[in-house]
Design an enzyme around this catalytic site. Sequence first.
Site, PDB file in Angstrom:
ATOM      1  N   CYS A  79     -10.832  22.238  16.237  1.00  0.00           N
ATOM      2  CA  CYS A  79     -10.339  23.718  16.331  1.00  0.00           C
ATOM      3  C   CYS A  79     -10.338  24.265  14.668  1.00  0.00           C
ATOM      4  CB  CYS A  79      -9.030  23.629  16.862  1.00  0.00           C
ATOM      5  SG  CYS A  79      -8.223  25.276  17.309  1.00  0.00           S
ATOM      6  N   HIS A 167     -10.233  21.402  22.010  1.00  0.00           N
ATOM      7  CA  HIS A 167      -9.328  20.385  21.730  1.00  0.00           C
ATOM      8  C   HIS A 167      -9.471  19.157  22.679  1.00  0.00           C
ATOM      9  CE1 HIS A 167      -6.270  21.994  19.126  1.00  0.00           C
ATOM     10  NE2 HIS A 167      -6.535  23.383  19.549  1.00  0.00           N
ATOM     11  N   GLU A 169      -8.386  16.113  22.433  1.00  0.00           N
ATOM     12  CA  GLU A 169      -7.281  15.297  22.720  1.00  0.00           C
ATOM     13  C   GLU A 169      -6.478  15.438  23.814  1.00  0.00           C
ATOM     14  OE1 GLU A 169      -5.647  18.659  19.730  1.00  0.00           O
ATOM     15  OE2 GLU A 169      -7.723  17.702  20.300  1.00  0.00           O
ATOM     16  N   SER A 220      20.804  -1.790  20.235  1.00  0.00           N
ATOM     17  CA  SER A 220      21.407  -0.707  21.111  1.00  0.00           C
ATOM     18  C   SER A 220      21.260  -1.131  22.322  1.00  0.00           C
ATOM     19  CB  SER A 220      20.630   0.607  20.649  1.00  0.00           C
ATOM     20  OG  SER A 220      19.504   0.527  21.308  1.00  0.00           O
ATOM     21  N   GLY A 221      20.393  -1.988  22.732  1.00  0.00           N
ATOM     22  CA  GLY A 221      19.897  -2.240  24.314  1.00  0.00           C
ATOM     23  C   GLY A 221      18.757  -1.522  24.784  1.00  0.00           C
ATOM     24  N   GLY A 222      18.248  -0.638  23.745  1.00  0.00           N
ATOM     25  CA  GLY A 222      17.087   0.315  23.936  1.00  0.00           C
ATOM     26  C   GLY A 222      15.950  -0.537  23.637  1.00  0.00           C
ATOM     27  N   VAL A 223      14.660   0.300  23.975  1.00  0.00           N
ATOM     28  CA  VAL A 223      13.537  -0.558  24.005  1.00  0.00           C
ATOM     29  C   VAL A 223      12.961  -0.807  22.553  1.00  0.00           C
ATOM     30  CG1 VAL A 223      10.857  -0.203  24.598  1.00  0.00           C
ATOM     31  CG2 VAL A 223      12.535   0.587  26.114  1.00  0.00           C
ATOM     32  N   SER A 225      14.821  -1.315  19.696  1.00  0.00           N
ATOM     33  CA  SER A 225      15.673  -2.243  18.957  1.00  0.00           C
ATOM     34  C   SER A 225      15.392  -3.455  19.593  1.00  0.00           C
ATOM     35  CB  SER A 225      17.089  -1.761  18.773  1.00  0.00           C
ATOM     36  OG  SER A 225      17.827  -1.914  19.764  1.00  0.00           O
TER      37      SER A 225
END
Length: 506
Positions: A79, A167, A169, A220-223, A225
């Site tokens: 572009c 584009h 992508e 934190s219990g999240g993905v 960390s």
Amino acid sequence: MHEKIIILDFGSQTTQLIGRRIRELNTYCEIVPYNKFPQDANDVKGVILSGSPYSVYDNQAFKTDLEIIRRKYPLLGICYGAQYIAYISGGNVENANTREYGRAYLSYVNNDDPLFKGIPSATQVWMSHGDSITKLPPAFSIIASTDDVQAAAYHINGEQTWGVQFHPEVFHTTDGTQLLDNFLDICGCKKDWTPASFIESTVAELKEQLGDDKVILALSGGVDSSVTAVLLNKAIGKNLTCIFVDHGLLRKNEFEKVLKDYEHLGLNVIGVDAKGKFYKALAGVTDPEQKRKIIGKGFIDVFDEEAHKLKNIKWLGQGTIYPDVIESLSITGTVIKSHHNVGGLPQKMNLKLVEPLRLLFKDEVRKVGVELGMMPHLIKRHPFPGPGLGIRIIGDITSEKVEVLQNADDIYISLLREWNLYDKVWQAATILLPIRSVGVMGDERTYENTVVLRAVTSTDAMTADWAQLPYDFLAKVSNEIINKVKGVNRVVYDISSKPPATIEWE
């Protein structure tokens, strides 16, 4: 070192998408500002120029010297990138009479050109530009056209430079991934960058970087960390200490569940119950930004206190991921988001930072987690904000309100799993409103709270659509919450998309 593709960012909203597509083709790439081509470029195999919000002839347009790149590396302009190459080479770029936006179809394709190998004519492409190349310089050959855009793609004779005005992508360009794959072939990329190779090289780098030093990490219990912890554990084992703080704003029983999960992973974790401290600091506070600051500061204080009980800590591990890094490199002066609730810790504690995931997108973090053998429910967890339920309770926070919200949320999330809907949405949340309304239970009049159910679909959280959950499912959730959660007599469903609404309410 990995061989890599460099993407020069001229400010397009889809620059990150180019990066993700290249990564999906098992090739490592880095996104850098348009004027920051790396000085050490021994491992660079090719360069892509992104789109831009500007026209090439705008005074404020981003311009860079391409002589350090052209004819040295294969080059693909997308572009604005394609228009910029043509413009600085003496071509004409003019404002199109009508803004070319949306689906278009190639009417001509030169399949002898390596960029269009295996791409049929009449393939769908996505246009998004107000300008068009009206005259190509000498030595530029048209290799694809649409009915409206003659120079939809070009190749410069005698050099490995290409430009496309659409584009590749974006999802709507049917053969966009094929085109990018063809470019990687032109660059001679091996396409061997996989989760397994990332783990192998990262663990080796961490061993070298950290030696016998000790590291602490806020979980934190999240993905993000959790994957960071498992990677560091693989590299340095007992020299890693993880701290998991319960600020009283987690989901129901989450503190106990997550600690059990981490035990299963063999991690050295200290769990800290700090509920009372946080509830006291938040008493009477209703402003969302104020709540975030109090929770952030409280977290740092608790973490700091625990860390000081440990000896000889030199590093702080963080689950920073690539979108956070790209935002901090913003070329348009955007304020960097404070993504991590450990912001401010490294300075306060005089620690060095180690961020093993800083080059990965979210979906890649999940793939690495799978490769590391982590349990699916840890990997597929919905994103959960650092301030937790603190920003899902509109108004002031009390332990009673937290309990009401935890119970309602637990019913919602459990039923999403039971109905096999959990993995079909990006994020689901329950919000407690400071609004009471009249209801009837049995023969009695009630005057109780309202909860909002929120569920969105997304790929990267930049944009999100409200999830069209089945009516019978919503009816079941509403019924269960009203019957089982004391203090709630009304359930509503949020049907706002992002933009204009945000995913979280506060």
